[in-house]
Write a protein that holds these residues in place. Structure first.
Motif, PDB file in Angstrom:
ATOM      1  N   TYR A  67       0.824  -1.201   0.000  1.00 56.15           N
ATOM      2  CA  TYR A  67       0.000   0.000   0.000  1.00 56.15           C
ATOM      3  C   TYR A  67       0.864   1.260   0.000  1.00 56.15           C
ATOM      4  CZ  TYR A  67       0.925  -1.186   4.889  1.00 56.15           C
ATOM      5  OH  TYR A  67       1.513  -1.579   6.057  1.00 56.15           O
ATOM      6  N   GLN A  68       2.195   1.076  -0.006  1.00 53.82           N
ATOM      7  CA  GLN A  68       3.079   2.227  -0.045  1.00 53.82           C
ATOM      8  C   GLN A  68       3.333   2.650  -1.487  1.00 53.82           C
ATOM      9  OE1 GLN A  68       6.422   2.037   2.728  1.00 53.82           O
ATOM     10  NE2 GLN A  68       5.593   0.123   3.525  1.00 53.82           N
ATOM     11  N   ASP A  69       3.645   3.897  -1.694  1.00 56.05           N
ATOM     12  CA  ASP A  69       3.857   4.435  -3.027  1.00 56.05           C
ATOM     13  C   ASP A  69       5.342   4.694  -3.289  1.00 56.05           C
ATOM     14  OD1 ASP A  69       1.154   4.573  -3.865  1.00 56.05           O
ATOM     15  OD2 ASP A  69       0.877   6.324  -2.572  1.00 56.05           O
ATOM     16  N   ARG A  70       5.739   4.384  -4.517  1.00 53.41           N
ATOM     17  CA  ARG A  70       7.085   4.696  -4.993  1.00 53.41           C
ATOM     18  C   ARG A  70       6.959   5.258  -6.393  1.00 53.41           C
ATOM     19  NH1 ARG A  70       7.828   4.261  -0.482  1.00 53.41           N
ATOM     20  NH2 ARG A  70       9.472   3.222   0.700  1.00 53.41           N
ATOM     21  N   SER A  71       7.823   6.161  -6.730  1.00 55.00           N
ATOM     22  CA  SER A  71       7.657   6.877  -7.994  1.00 55.00           C
ATOM     23  C   SER A  71       8.519   6.361  -9.131  1.00 55.00           C
ATOM     24  CB  SER A  71       7.967   8.369  -7.795  1.00 55.00           C
ATOM     25  OG  SER A  71       9.292   8.532  -7.292  1.00 55.00           O
ATOM     26  N   GLN A  82      -6.293  -1.339  -6.405  1.00 55.61           N
ATOM     27  CA  GLN A  82      -5.339  -2.225  -5.748  1.00 55.61           C
ATOM     28  C   GLN A  82      -4.776  -3.245  -6.727  1.00 55.61           C
ATOM     29  OE1 GLN A  82      -8.016  -3.562  -2.631  1.00 55.61           O
ATOM     30  NE2 GLN A  82      -6.834  -2.462  -1.058  1.00 55.61           N
ATOM     31  N   LYS A 139      -2.256  -1.583  -9.016  1.00 57.11           N
ATOM     32  CA  LYS A 139      -1.003  -1.340  -8.309  1.00 57.11           C
ATOM     33  C   LYS A 139      -0.221  -2.632  -8.116  1.00 57.11           C
ATOM     34  CE  LYS A 139       0.815   1.046  -4.245  1.00 57.11           C
ATOM     35  NZ  LYS A 139       0.476   1.823  -3.035  1.00 57.11           N
TER      36      LYS A 139
END
Length: 398
Positions: free
Chosen positions: A248-252, A319, A322
């Motif tokens: 659930y964490q975001d990385r770019s 979800q 992602k």
């Protein structure tokens, strides 16, 4: 059996030396901790790696096996109290792996190596195809690997050997090398590493693993391609067992994605997401592999679980998108992963009728299993420090 030293090709095969339980336990340890090995399509788990990834308690199942094998080697070759264990490791050979004729001391930096013991953890024809072990000379020329059997031989030109290419499945072994040179004794090095590990992590019952460098888990058919092809081993082993990974964490950017596997994540299966947090992908993999090992126990003896803890939700479109994005980064070639880690003995009923409640039970059992091993390790370490040797420490229960 001292006369073995006079034979032209001294070697010994021990049938059913390991129990099925021991084989399955070591299989669990390897499949939940392995890294890229020393040759193409080979994967390994060393004792020092287990310590470095905060899983030192997983050394305990090796201890009685190492002792028994050392005694057998010294007895057979007539060199009681002369040997030390130079190396202990779990090694798996997957499709495409093979080795040509060689002796274990044929490289200058391995001249200290005196004897080898190879313990088979699964069976030819049942769990894998190919992978027959051949000696170049002598009466016993071909060994058909069977779970529990051990092959012991001198690590020199008297026992030049080869391994046929694996054509299907995963061939699992526990390999030990022995030396007469005490400077190559791995026990003293392991005791030092264990002392440092427990000094820095002295929380009672703390058994959560930590990942090593991401490069150690990345498999590529072309080693020069780095992360352009292939897959992350941990992710691939979860995929083979029907699981997906959701963070659930975001990385770019791709350069940051490797950090995701070191952070909390959840497991999904099909369209369902389990609302249970794992500290990292290695933690998730250990629990999944443990549940696979203990599948029959979970069916017959349920662990009492608060129904409120088993929360499974349907994946939302966001979800799933992602999750698929991450999958494209860590599993660039699903077909390759399925080919490399193919299993010839899949339990179809368990695959089709998966039960999240059973899996949550496995989480609790894994925690109890790891905690007991850690208690045993903590109890044994003072004796190991004193003797600079790893051995079974009697426990009176007090």
């Amino acid at each position: 059996m001292a006369e073995a030293k006079e034979e032209e090709h001294p070697r010994l095969v021990l049938r059913n030396f390991l129990t099925l339980h021991q084989c399955k336990e070591l299989e669990f340890i390897h499949k939940s901790n392995s890294t890229v090995g020393y040759r193409a399509n080979v994967f390994s788990t060393t004792l020092s790696h287990l310590i470095a990834t905060n899983s030192p308690h997983l050394l305990m199942p090796f201890v009685p096996i190492r002792e028994s094998l050392k005694e057998k080697v010294e007895e057979f070759f007539g060199c009681e109290y002369e040997l030390c264990i130079e190396f202990t490791g779990l090694i798996s050979w997957c499709r495409g792996a093979s080795i040509g004729w060689h002796s274990d001391d044929n490289r200058p930096y391995l001249k200290q190596r005196a004897f080898a013991a190879v313990c088979y953890l699964n069976s030819y024809g049942k769990d894998f195809k190919g992978g027959l072990f051949h000696f170049q000379d002598g009466e016993l020329t071909t060994v058909e690997p069977l779970a529990g059997d051990v092959v012991i031989y001198t690590a020199d030109s008297r026992n030049i050997h080869s391994v046929d290419e694996i054509t299907d499945g995963e061939r699992l072994t526990l390999t030990l090398w022995f030396s007469r040179d005490a400077s190559h004794d791995e026990d003293a090095k392991l005791v030092s590493l264990l002392s440092q590990s427990l000094l820095h992590n002295n929380v009672p019952g703390e058994c959560l693993p930590l990942l090593a460098s991401s490069n150690m888990y990345w498999f590529s058919p072309d080693q020069t391609s780095h992360h352009q092809l292939g897959f992350d081993i941990c992710w691939a082993r979860l995929h083979i067992l029907g699981f997906d990974v959701y963070s659930y964490q975001d990385r770019s950017s791709d350069s940051d994605f490797s950090e995701l596997l070191m952070n909390p994540l959840q497991l999904a299966r099909g369209n369902e997401l389990l609302n249970h947090e794992f500290v990292n992908i290695l933690h998730a993999l250990q629990v999944v592999q443990f549940s696979t090992w203990k599948a029959s126990d979970l069916q017959t003896s349920k662990v009492t679980i608060d129904s409120g803890k088993v929360v499974v939700v349907q994946l939302s479109q966001g979800q799933r998108e992602k999750m698929n994005c991450l999958k494209s980064v860590f599993l660039k070639d699903p077909q390759l992963a399925e080919m490399i880690f193919s299993c010839m003995t899949i339990n179809v009923s368990r695959w089709l009728f998966f039960d999240w409640a059973d899996f949550i039970s496995a989480v609790a059992l894994w925690e109890d299993y790891a905690s007991k091993l850690r208690e045993e390790l903590v109890r044994s370490l003072p004796y190991w420090r004193t003797h600079q040797s790893i051995f079974e420490v009697p426990y009176d229960g007090c």
